[in-house]
Design an enzyme around this catalytic site. Sequence first.
Site, mmCIF file in Angstrom:
data_model
loop_
_atom_site.group_PDB
_atom_site.id
_atom_site.type_symbol
_atom_site.label_atom_id
_atom_site.label_comp_id
_atom_site.label_asym_id
_atom_site.label_seq_id
_atom_site.Cartn_x
_atom_site.Cartn_y
_atom_site.Cartn_z
ATOM 1 N N GLY A 1 0.831 -1.199 0.000
ATOM 2 C CA GLY A 1 0.000 0.000 0.000
ATOM 3 C C GLY A 1 0.859 1.240 0.000
ATOM 4 N N GLN A 2 0.252 2.366 -0.408
ATOM 5 C CA GLN A 2 0.937 3.640 -0.446
ATOM 6 C C GLN A 2 0.043 4.707 0.161
ATOM 7 O OE1 GLN A 2 1.780 3.358 -4.809
ATOM 8 N NE2 GLN A 2 3.847 3.943 -4.219
ATOM 9 N N GLY A 3 0.660 5.675 0.854
ATOM 10 C CA GLY A 3 -0.097 6.749 1.492
ATOM 11 C C GLY A 3 0.722 8.014 1.566
ATOM 12 N N GLY A 4 0.195 9.003 2.302
ATOM 13 C CA GLY A 4 0.846 10.299 2.396
ATOM 14 C C GLY A 4 2.172 10.251 3.124
ATOM 15 N N GLN A 5 2.391 9.215 3.951
ATOM 16 C CA GLN A 5 3.623 9.151 4.732
ATOM 17 C C GLN A 5 4.644 8.177 4.162
ATOM 18 O OE1 GLN A 5 2.977 8.713 8.955
ATOM 19 N NE2 GLN A 5 1.066 9.850 8.865
ATOM 20 N N GLY A 6 4.286 7.395 3.144
ATOM 21 C CA GLY A 6 5.250 6.490 2.560
ATOM 22 C C GLY A 6 4.607 5.271 1.927
ATOM 23 N N THR A 7 5.464 4.284 1.601
ATOM 24 C CA THR A 7 5.043 3.055 0.925
ATOM 25 C C THR A 7 5.352 1.865 1.828
ATOM 26 O OG1 THR A 7 5.556 4.071 -1.206
ATOM 27 C CG2 THR A 7 5.286 1.684 -1.167
ATOM 28 N N LYS B 1 7.789 -0.304 6.149
ATOM 29 C CA LYS B 1 7.279 1.010 5.739
ATOM 30 C C LYS B 1 8.452 1.903 5.364
ATOM 31 C CE LYS B 1 4.553 4.951 7.399
ATOM 32 N NZ LYS B 1 3.801 5.508 8.548
ATOM 33 N N ASP C 1 -6.024 10.099 14.038
ATOM 34 C CA ASP C 1 -6.394 9.814 12.646
ATOM 35 C C ASP C 1 -7.103 8.464 12.534
ATOM 36 O OD1 ASP C 1 -6.679 10.369 9.979
ATOM 37 O OD2 ASP C 1 -4.666 9.745 9.410
#
Length: 648
Positions: free
Chosen positions: A417-423, A438, A535
């Site tokens: 998965g990928q998000g605003g803070q990294g992969t 991560k 969050d």
Amino acid sequence: MIPRRVSLIFFLLFLVPEIATVSALIMARPNCTETCGNITIPFPFGIGTGCYMNDWFSVHCNETTADSPSRAFLSRINMEVFKISLESSVVRVNSPIISSGCSGRGANLAINMTGSPFSFSSSNIFTAMGCNNRALLNGIEPEIVGCTSTCGASTEGKENSYCSGNNCCQTTIPSSLQVVNASLGTPEHPINDQGRNQCKVAFIVQEKWFRNNISSPEVVQDMQYVPVILDWVMYYGADIPEGVTLYSDAKNSDAMYCDPPMNLTSGRSGLRTVTLYSNSTICSCNWGYDGNPYLPDGCTDIDECKIPRGNSCSGMTKCVNVPGGFKCELDKAKITFLILGAATGLLLLLVGIWRLYKLVKKRKNIELKKKFFKRNGGLLLQQQLSSSDGSIQKTKIFTSKELEKATDRFNDNRILGQGGQGTVYKGMQADGMIVAVKKSILVDEEKLEEFINEVVILSQVNHRNVVKLLGCCLETEVPLLVYEFIPNGNLFEYIHDQKEEFEFSWEMRLRIATEVARALSYLHSAASIPVYHRDIKSTNIMLDEKFRAKVSDFGTSRSIAIDQTHLTTHVQGTFGYLDPEYFQSSQFTGKSDVYSFGVVLAELLSGQKPISYERSEERRSLATHFILLMEENKIFDILDERLMGQDP
């Protein structure tokens, strides 16, 4: 079109910095200062009388103390210079920010370059920021240029959303723009009454710089100036200083090119005085020449033979320089030398290069690891973990080699998965244990604090419904965290992207809700140091092999003192889950996490997304929709149709 200097020579100059010493190029007029601080001032620009073409190109060098570098300013328009390019005929300068209702800002300065050789380049863009800000460029009638930024509008799903209308808007500027004076005000029919007395700003800015440096309107709050690109041309007329002319040596007439073309007439001492067919021109040095085309003999021949790999002569030939290029001639001595010494020389060279390469690589790797460790907050992390009751013993420090091997060098096929803070990558350790690695994005100061914060908090948390941190690695370019592997994805996927063959039953949803509630209760009340997650959302709730809930992603979490009732911070979170009281007051409490958890419960019950444009504007928020249904005594209308007929 102005012929551009070559690519081959320019490319070699870029790759081999040593060749800059081959010849010192003269860029300023004789007996004139060529630099101001670290900025080169080429003619037609100049510092001091007689050193510039006309007053428009006069540069003032503000020489300050040894601790502060000198600063260059265009004298007539009083704009600070960052870079002057003869090749592109542009100058990069500082442009003031125009403001209204902003404390701590000086008087607004209009820019009027009418009659000058300067104009704003099309690489700039007009930008306005502030809540309900209507910004217009004045003095360019009959054209109307401006934009309006609103406040409170959703930016979900918009590319580059931070400047797409919500508190920030942008528009292109007219060509050859020379006057900038913006008026700032409130739209006639604003969406709401916010922003009437709030700070509003407008400015013209280099679009590329804005994209790379401005991530939100808040970044501009403390700035007084922004960089812009000005185009410039050479104007000729009555304003040329006496005795200042452009020359091209007759024997070097092939060294330069001007557009529009120049009319060359004989002058004294074998020189040719430049006269223009029109009142402006732009010049450049031709292929094989470098320097300043606006100076006598300014374009000098490049000696390709003195530049390593600057020519194609090799083997049995030698390079001979000619004006504008080179030629290859047979070298008999070289043939003899190559025959006798090639084998021995090649062997010694390879051995030496290999040993040097190994030594340099080893030292470089050691220095890089030290550098990355410090940059990734290693010292701060050690300090915080050492004061957390021995929890540092529970956190393993992985080497970069271990994690590269575990993730197959961070192969894209291993991405979970990928998000605003990294992969997040799936990895397998040497003992066969599956882990999740991560890889954070390149960290600025704010992201670094989030990364350290996540390590410190997770190292002190031990609960079956919270993702377990196994360790971290700080010796890589970007920080790495190693978690237990959670195989069944996140809760959001099962609520909103459910496959028909999988029955997401009432019992399973109730159990997941209970487990998340236990995790929150532990974080708020039972952990050694109370933790606010900040969050909570369905994408941050993972499901293990038995579909047990695991709360994850503690990048924005904060720990608090036991007797502390709230946390005052900049508002962070995800729209749809964000506590309205926290949004308004910036005071985050345990109830704010509970509110977000309530939205997750509504998701579990309804199968609907927290924010949906398929619902009416009044019911766009799932929380509001749920409350309205309760008030209308229609609460059962919200139930997911997949739950109908199941026993609660």
